[in-house]
Design an enzyme around this catalytic site. Structure first.
Site, PDB file in Angstrom:
ATOM      1  N   PRO A 170       0.829  -1.201   0.000  1.00  0.00           N
ATOM      2  CA  PRO A 170       0.000   0.000   0.000  1.00  0.00           C
ATOM      3  C   PRO A 170       0.868   1.258   0.000  1.00  0.00           C
ATOM      4  CG  PRO A 170      -0.692  -1.522   1.725  1.00  0.00           C
ATOM      5  CD  PRO A 170       0.611  -2.023   1.185  1.00  0.00           C
ATOM      6  N   LYS A 171       0.409   2.300  -0.685  1.00  0.00           N
ATOM      7  CA  LYS A 171       1.071   3.605  -0.654  1.00  0.00           C
ATOM      8  C   LYS A 171       0.247   4.497   0.270  1.00  0.00           C
ATOM      9  CE  LYS A 171       2.940   7.323  -3.495  1.00  0.00           C
ATOM     10  NZ  LYS A 171       2.577   8.332  -2.493  1.00  0.00           N
ATOM     11  N   TRP A 172       0.842   4.886   1.393  1.00  0.00           N
ATOM     12  CA  TRP A 172       0.142   5.628   2.440  1.00  0.00           C
ATOM     13  C   TRP A 172       0.231   7.128   2.224  1.00  0.00           C
ATOM     14  CZ3 TRP A 172      -2.722   2.429   5.098  1.00  0.00           C
ATOM     15  CH2 TRP A 172      -2.330   1.084   5.187  1.00  0.00           C
TER      16      TRP A 172
END
Length: 196
Positions: free
Chosen positions: A27-29
């Site tokens: 995931p890219k936060w």
């Protein structure tokens, strides 16, 4: 020789978010990208993607890193995030860098940050650095560090998958503050200042 943090490896947008064979997805936060180093003498450095020293702005993360057992030395790449109401609250990070030490401590008490680690670049003086190892070796070493040191909040191990269905499901996490996916070549090394 004194070891220093490298430049971060950068992500590059793609048109198709499908997970190809030979890659992992993470995931890219929505937070602050940060490289974090903990030296054998206990000194901690947190640096932004652009090279800004953020150590004083995140006293809760600095304390957590400094409190690890003597001699533990590592460098991580990750994201500083704040959770609020079940989602990532980027707005709670804003202003951290322009605060006095007391102001940063106050913000840390009210909205504590978490460090979501997604890569391990160095561990206890590894020579050569882990950055030269493939992603699979770095990921295994990162997971082992979390297990061996029983790292708990504010530390968070970023999820990683090689399953396309799981990666596709993660794309639905925008409600919790995820911006998309980062795809990493399983055999790829960490290449500072280059695209993933």
């Amino acid at each position: 020789m004194v070891w220093t943090l490298p430049e971060p490896m950068l992500a590059e947008p793609v048109n198709n978010p499908a997970l190809p064979p030979g890659f992992a997805a993470e995931p890219k936060w929505d937070g602050y990208r940060a490289l974090l180093a903990r030296y054998a003498d206990g000194r901690v450095v947190i640096r932004s993607r652009r090279g800004t020293d953020m150590t004083a702005a995140f006293p809760e993360i600095t304390r957590a890193a400094a409190s690890l057992p003597a001699g533990v030395e590592f460098a991580m790449d990750g994201e500083l995030i704040v959770w609020e109401g079940g989602r990532v609250a980027f707005e709670r990070l804003q202003g951290r860098l322009n605060r006095t030490a007391a102001g940063a401590a106050g913000m840390a008490a009210q909205w504590p940050a978490h460090y979501v680690a997604f890569d391990l670049l160095r561990l206890n003086g590894t020579d050569p650095d882990l950055a030269a190892q493939p992603y699979t070796a770095r990921r295994a070493a990162l997971e082992e560090l979390f297990t061996d040191q029983a790292l708990a909040p504010p530390w968070t191990l970023c999820p990683s998958t090689t399953d396309p269905a799981t990666a596709a499901e993660w794309l639905e996490w925008s409600a919790v503050g995820m911006e998309g996916l980062v795809l990493k070549n399983l055999r790829g090394t960490y290449r500072p200042a280059t695209r993933a």
